[in-house]
Scaffold this motif. Structure first.
Motif, short mmCIF file in Angstrom:
data_model
loop_
_atom_site.label_atom_id
_atom_site.label_comp_id
_atom_site.label_asym_id
_atom_site.label_seq_id
_atom_site.Cartn_x
_atom_site.Cartn_y
_atom_site.Cartn_z
N ARG A 91 -75.28 0.29 49.02
CA ARG A 91 -73.88 0.48 49.42
C ARG A 91 -73.16 -0.85 49.30
O ARG A 91 -73.71 -1.90 49.61
CB ARG A 91 -73.80 1.00 50.85
CG ARG A 91 -72.36 1.30 51.29
CD ARG A 91 -72.32 2.01 52.62
NE ARG A 91 -70.95 2.33 52.98
CZ ARG A 91 -70.30 3.40 52.58
NH1 ARG A 91 -70.91 4.25 51.79
NH2 ARG A 91 -69.06 3.64 52.96
N SER A 92 -71.93 -0.81 48.85
CA SER A 92 -71.19 -2.05 48.64
C SER A 92 -69.73 -1.85 49.04
O SER A 92 -69.26 -0.73 49.15
CB SER A 92 -71.29 -2.48 47.18
OG SER A 92 -70.74 -3.77 47.01
N THR A 93 -69.06 -2.96 49.27
CA THR A 93 -67.66 -2.95 49.71
C THR A 93 -66.77 -3.54 48.62
O THR A 93 -67.11 -4.57 48.02
CB THR A 93 -67.49 -3.75 51.01
OG1 THR A 93 -68.27 -3.15 52.04
CG2 THR A 93 -66.03 -3.76 51.45
N ALA A 268 -59.46 -9.12 38.86
CA ALA A 268 -60.66 -9.36 39.66
C ALA A 268 -60.79 -10.85 39.95
O ALA A 268 -60.37 -11.70 39.16
CB ALA A 268 -61.90 -8.87 38.93
N SER A 269 -61.35 -11.17 41.10
CA SER A 269 -61.66 -12.57 41.38
C SER A 269 -62.83 -13.00 40.51
O SER A 269 -63.63 -12.17 40.05
CB SER A 269 -62.00 -12.76 42.86
OG SER A 269 -63.22 -12.11 43.16
N GLU A 270 -62.93 -14.28 40.27
CA GLU A 270 -64.01 -14.78 39.39
C GLU A 270 -65.38 -14.44 39.96
O GLU A 270 -66.30 -14.07 39.22
CB GLU A 270 -63.86 -16.30 39.23
CG GLU A 270 -64.84 -16.92 38.26
CD GLU A 270 -64.59 -18.40 38.04
OE1 GLU A 270 -65.47 -19.07 37.46
OE2 GLU A 270 -63.51 -18.88 38.43
N GLU A 271 -65.51 -14.52 41.29
CA GLU A 271 -66.80 -14.27 41.92
C GLU A 271 -67.22 -12.81 41.84
O GLU A 271 -68.41 -12.50 41.79
CB GLU A 271 -66.75 -14.70 43.40
CG GLU A 271 -66.62 -16.20 43.62
CD GLU A 271 -65.19 -16.69 43.55
OE1 GLU A 271 -64.31 -15.91 43.12
OE2 GLU A 271 -64.95 -17.85 43.91
N ALA A 272 -66.24 -11.90 41.84
CA ALA A 272 -66.57 -10.47 41.92
C ALA A 272 -66.39 -9.73 40.61
O ALA A 272 -66.58 -8.51 40.56
CB ALA A 272 -65.71 -9.81 43.00
N ALA A 273 -66.03 -10.42 39.54
CA ALA A 273 -65.70 -9.75 38.28
C ALA A 273 -66.84 -8.88 37.76
O ALA A 273 -66.59 -7.84 37.13
CB ALA A 273 -65.32 -10.78 37.23
N ASP A 274 -68.09 -9.27 38.03
CA ASP A 274 -69.24 -8.51 37.53
C ASP A 274 -69.92 -7.70 38.62
O ASP A 274 -71.03 -7.19 38.40
CB ASP A 274 -70.27 -9.47 36.90
CG ASP A 274 -69.72 -10.16 35.65
OD1 ASP A 274 -68.95 -9.51 34.92
OD2 ASP A 274 -70.05 -11.34 35.43
N SER A 275 -69.26 -7.56 39.77
CA SER A 275 -69.86 -6.77 40.86
C SER A 275 -69.76 -5.28 40.55
O SER A 275 -68.86 -4.84 39.82
CB SER A 275 -69.16 -7.08 42.19
OG SER A 275 -67.82 -6.60 42.17
N ALA A 276 -70.64 -4.51 41.12
CA ALA A 276 -70.68 -3.07 40.85
C ALA A 276 -69.38 -2.36 41.23
O ALA A 276 -68.87 -1.55 40.44
CB ALA A 276 -71.86 -2.44 41.57
N PRO A 277 -68.78 -2.64 42.41
CA PRO A 277 -67.53 -1.93 42.75
C PRO A 277 -66.39 -2.25 41.81
O PRO A 277 -65.63 -1.35 41.43
CB PRO A 277 -67.22 -2.42 44.18
CG PRO A 277 -68.52 -2.91 44.72
CD PRO A 277 -69.25 -3.47 43.54
N VAL A 278 -66.24 -3.53 41.42
CA VAL A 278 -65.15 -3.92 40.53
C VAL A 278 -65.36 -3.31 39.14
O VAL A 278 -64.42 -2.77 38.53
CB VAL A 278 -65.04 -5.45 40.44
CG1 VAL A 278 -64.09 -5.86 39.31
CG2 VAL A 278 -64.53 -6.01 41.76
N LEU A 279 -66.57 -3.37 38.64
CA LEU A 279 -66.85 -2.78 37.33
C LEU A 279 -66.59 -1.27 37.35
O LEU A 279 -66.04 -0.72 36.39
CB LEU A 279 -68.29 -3.06 36.93
CG LEU A 279 -68.63 -4.51 36.59
CD1 LEU A 279 -70.13 -4.65 36.34
CD2 LEU A 279 -67.84 -5.00 35.39
#
Length: 297
Positions: A91-93, A268-279
């Motif tokens: 689970r992610s936010t 997207a922020s640089e830190e979260a660009a490859d995170s599952a929710p953002v993708l």
């Protein structure tokens, strides 16, 4: 019949103090949220909120019910987490920032669809001005944010665009001139400057066109306040089309002779660009656009 959406909406209204903003947070329309709250109050047989012009505040009973609903939903969240852990589901936010107008107009159907496709992702919404959104993205304090007029080379996912519209008192001499007005002619009038809490507003739009708005009679943040002042004859204004009221009595709305637009995009922020929710969110938006279904514009 009460369901989890009723309770999530009830808490969102209690926290935001505003049905429109709460509706956007849970992925509902404003009218649907108002009806859901009314239905909930009918089923309980007592008012949970008091309605004022700009706020919806919990009653004493509403505060007690909100506490119980929060406990219930927290417990449900723990149960769901236990079940997801047992199934090996992560689970992610998704932390999402935007300015209020976009939360109440463009984002509700987007977030509603996202929650349907990805129920394992929790969306946490944060209201901010356009400058604040950029600062939050740069600091990595949010995963994604709605940005205005992004540079062509910026990696973003478009959401749509909004046309700038002239608003004049219905009896204003220029209101009878036709269906369009020149920006320079509008800017020469006594002016009501509305910002909507953003740095991109009529003044900046005029400056970008090399035009000065010299006679600003009032500066307000709320679009509704600007429309009231225009109705009273204090001046004219320039506003985004998405902010125009349903009731335009006393107002004359004109397009600009040379139309101007502001565009919205999700960054997207640089830190979260490859995170599952953002993708997942960006993939969903691109899929909608490939299918010819635009969120707005």
């Amino acid at each position: 019949m009460m369901n989890l959406m009723h309770w999530r909406l009830m808490l969102a209204v209690a926290d935001a103090g505003n049905i429109t903003h709460a509706a956007a947070e849970v992925g509902m329309t404003q009218s649907g949220a108002s009806q859901a709250i009314a239905n909930l109050e009918d089923m309980l047989g007592a008012p949970l909120f008091t309605r004022e012009r700009r706020q919806t505040l919990p009653t004493a009973l509403g505060l007690r019910v909100a506490d119980e609903a929060r406990t219930m939903l927290d417990a449900l969240g723990r149960i769901q987490s236990i079940a997801q852990d047992a199934r090996g589901v992560a689970r992610s936010t998704l932390r999402l920032a935007s300015f209020p107008m976009v939360f109440s107009t463009i984002l509700p159907p987007v977030l509603r669809r996202f929650r349907q496709l990805h129920p394992a992702f929790e969306v946490v919404s944060l209201e901010a001005s356009d400058d604040e959104v950029e600062a939050l993205l740069a600091a990595g304090a949010v995963d994604a944010g709605v940005v205005l007029n992004p540079a062509p080379d910026r990696h973003v996912c478009p959401l749509g665009q909004d046309e700038w519209m002239a608003v004049l008192p219905a009896a204003h001499p220029l209101a009878r001139a036709g269906n369009a007005i020149d920006l320079a002619e509008l800017a020469a009038q006594p002016f009501v400057l509305a910002t909507g809490g953003c740095s991109v507003h009529a003044q900046s739009v005029a400056q970008d066109a090399g035009i000065a708005i010299a006679d600003v009679r009032a500066t307000v943040q709320e679009w509704s306040s600007a429309f009231t002042l225009v109705r009273e004859g204090l001046g004219v204004s320039l506003v985004p089309a998405l902010t125009l009221p349903d009731n335009r009595r006393g107002l004359r709305v004109l397009r600009l002779a040379t139309p101007l637009f502001r565009s919205f995009a999700l960054a997207a922020s640089e830190e979260a660009a490859d995170s599952a929710p953002v993708l997942a969110l960006f993939s969903m938006l691109r899929s909608l656009q490939d299918d010819g279904v635009a969120p707005a514009g």
